[in-house]
Design an enzyme around this catalytic site. Structure first.
Site, short mmCIF file in Angstrom:
data_model
loop_
_atom_site.label_atom_id
_atom_site.label_comp_id
_atom_site.label_asym_id
_atom_site.label_seq_id
_atom_site.Cartn_x
_atom_site.Cartn_y
_atom_site.Cartn_z
N SER A 1 134.24 30.63 49.08
CA SER A 1 135.15 31.75 48.83
C SER A 1 134.57 32.65 47.73
CB SER A 1 136.52 31.21 48.38
OG SER A 1 137.42 32.27 48.14
N GLY A 2 135.05 33.90 47.72
CA GLY A 2 134.79 34.81 46.60
C GLY A 2 133.35 34.90 46.17
N TYR B 1 143.59 28.96 30.00
CA TYR B 1 142.44 29.43 30.80
C TYR B 1 141.30 29.88 29.89
CZ TYR B 1 139.82 32.19 34.28
OH TYR B 1 138.82 32.71 35.10
N THR C 1 129.22 24.92 43.98
CA THR C 1 130.61 24.47 44.07
C THR C 1 131.49 25.72 44.23
OG1 THR C 1 131.06 24.50 41.69
CG2 THR C 1 130.13 22.46 42.60
N GLY C 2 132.50 25.62 45.09
CA GLY C 2 133.30 26.81 45.39
C GLY C 2 132.50 27.86 46.16
N GLY C 3 131.54 27.40 46.96
CA GLY C 3 130.70 28.33 47.73
C GLY C 3 131.35 28.79 49.01
N SER D 1 133.94 33.18 32.19
CA SER D 1 134.80 34.37 32.37
C SER D 1 134.77 35.19 31.09
CB SER D 1 136.24 33.92 32.64
OG SER D 1 137.11 35.03 32.57
N GLY E 1 131.35 32.65 44.85
CA GLY E 1 130.51 31.52 45.28
C GLY E 1 129.96 31.75 46.68
N1 LIG Z 1 137.51 36.96 40.27
C1 LIG Z 1 137.50 37.19 38.97
O1 LIG Z 1 137.93 38.27 38.51
C2 LIG Z 1 136.95 36.17 38.01
C3 LIG Z 1 136.70 36.57 36.69
C4 LIG Z 1 136.15 35.66 35.80
C5 LIG Z 1 135.83 34.39 36.21
N2 LIG Z 1 136.08 34.00 37.48
C6 LIG Z 1 135.69 32.64 37.86
O2 LIG Z 1 134.83 32.70 38.97
C7 LIG Z 1 134.89 31.47 39.71
C8 LIG Z 1 135.05 31.79 41.19
O3 LIG Z 1 136.27 32.46 41.39
P1 LIG Z 1 136.54 33.55 42.52
O4 LIG Z 1 137.04 34.75 41.84
O5 LIG Z 1 135.38 33.65 43.43
O6 LIG Z 1 137.83 32.90 43.23
P2 LIG Z 1 138.10 32.21 44.63
O7 LIG Z 1 137.72 33.13 45.74
O8 LIG Z 1 139.49 31.73 44.56
O9 LIG Z 1 137.10 30.98 44.66
C9 LIG Z 1 137.31 29.81 43.91
C10 LIG Z 1 136.47 28.71 44.54
O10 LIG Z 1 136.63 27.52 43.77
C11 LIG Z 1 136.94 26.43 44.64
N3 LIG Z 1 137.79 25.47 43.95
C12 LIG Z 1 138.87 25.72 43.18
N4 LIG Z 1 139.41 24.56 42.75
C13 LIG Z 1 138.64 23.57 43.25
C14 LIG Z 1 138.69 22.16 43.17
N5 LIG Z 1 139.65 21.51 42.49
N6 LIG Z 1 137.74 21.44 43.82
C15 LIG Z 1 136.78 22.07 44.53
N7 LIG Z 1 136.68 23.40 44.65
C16 LIG Z 1 137.61 24.14 44.04
C17 LIG Z 1 137.65 27.09 45.81
O11 LIG Z 1 137.53 26.31 46.98
P3 LIG Z 1 138.84 25.80 47.78
O12 LIG Z 1 139.73 26.99 47.90
O13 LIG Z 1 138.32 25.28 49.06
O14 LIG Z 1 139.39 24.74 46.91
C18 LIG Z 1 136.92 28.39 45.97
O15 LIG Z 1 135.79 28.22 46.77
C19 LIG Z 1 136.04 30.69 39.08
O16 LIG Z 1 135.52 29.72 38.20
C20 LIG Z 1 136.82 31.74 38.31
O17 LIG Z 1 137.50 31.20 37.20
C21 LIG Z 1 136.64 34.85 38.40
#
Ligand SMILES: NC(=O)c1ccc[n+]([C@@H]2O[C@H](COP(=O)([O-])OP(=O)(O)OC[C@H]3O[C@@H](n4cnc5c(N)ncnc54)[C@H](OP(=O)(O)O)[C@@H]3O)[C@@H](O)[C@H]2O)c1
Length: 250
Positions: free
Chosen positions: A16-17, A149, A12-14, A136, A19
């Protein structure tokens, strides 16, 4: 040896970022990938770049979309070997400014979304499957204005243990990853408000830089593999030292 050739990996969320990086890592191993997210443009990109991928557009907050994800996965590829519950959002707001809509958005996406992603996947998972939840460091290292959060992410690390207790009889391992500051599009909105955000934040990270999505992908890949067969219900922090070392004197 390739443990994942033709294995079915749902992320899920594959699109972007981190995923997306996890998807790319499994793609190198010729796995069959299922990518779930909201944005059709980035889903289309994933479909074009990955070797053998199904993309499913949907919202993790909607139960019908989660159920459709697993039905379409079964129809396309059969049962699931690895589930990566990664979709999530980040937002901060001081306690006095939190309203119900803000609370529900964070909790429904980051906690309820993960709970029901795993629960609804159960009939479609192989016995012996691996589940990885993306939590996180905010779950155990708290910054101001992160009460919603952080508590939602704390629930995720707890779920890794609680789900393990429920699923170990099927030899399904559930673990969580707690990333620190990883340079992904999740910071795009904050960069627009504060052009110096990344430079300022970097100074507080003991190792001196943000993590990369590929760092998380390597860890997720290891946790999903047979090499991690004795790791159950664990939360692995990957944060360049942020939560263990303070870079300022008190
Ligand atoms: N980056 C960091 O520093 C960090 C640190 C700790 C934890 N995290 C966690 O890591 C995970 C991935 O984050 P990321 O940093 O890779 O950010 P990201 O690039 O914004 O990716 C987030 C992903 O989640 C999907 N998403 C969000 N809301 C959704 C929804 N309601 N339904 C379906 N898909 C949804 C997005 O897809 P769409 O845009 O298509 O909706 C996107 O693919 C998150 O759970 C975040 O809390 C990130």
């Amino acid at each position: 040896m390739n443990d994942f050739k033709n294995k079915v990996i749902v992320i899920t969320g594959g699109n972007s970022g981190m995923g997306k990086a996890i998807a790319e890592k499994f793609n190198q191993q010729q796995a069959k990938l299922v990518i779930f997210g909201r944005r059709q443009t980035t889903l289309n990109e994933a479909k074009q770049t990955l070797r053998d991928a199904l993309v499913v557009q949907g919202d993790i907050k909607k139960m019908a979309d989660i159920e459709r994800l697993f039905k379409e996965t079964k129809r396309a590829f059969g049962k699931i070997d690895v589930l990566i519950a990664n979709a999530g959002i980040a937002a901060r707001r001081a306690i006095q400014d939190v309203d119900e809509a803000f609370f529900d958005d964070i909790v429904d996406t980051n906690y309820k979304g993960i709970f029901f992603t795993v629960q609804r996947s159960l009939p479609y998972l192989k016995d012996g499957a691996a589940i990885i939840l993306i939590s996180s460091i905010a779950s155990h290292w708290i910054l101001p204005s992160h009460s919603v959060y952080s508590s939602a992410k704390a629930a995720v690390t707890t779920l890794a243990r609680a789900f393990s207790a429920d699923l170990i009889a099927r030899n399904i391992r559930v673990n969580s990853i707690s990333p620190g500051f990883i340079d992904t599009p999740i910071f795009d909105s904050i960069k627009k408000i504060d052009a110096n955000y990344m430079r300022k934040r970097k100074k507080k990270i003991p190792i001196g830089c943000f993590g990369q999505s590929s760092d998380i992908a390597e860890l997720a890949f290891f946790l999903a593999s047979p090499k991690a067969s004795y790791i159950v219900g664990a939360d692995i922090t990957i944060d360049g030292g942020v939560s263990e070392i303070s870079m300022s004197e008190f």
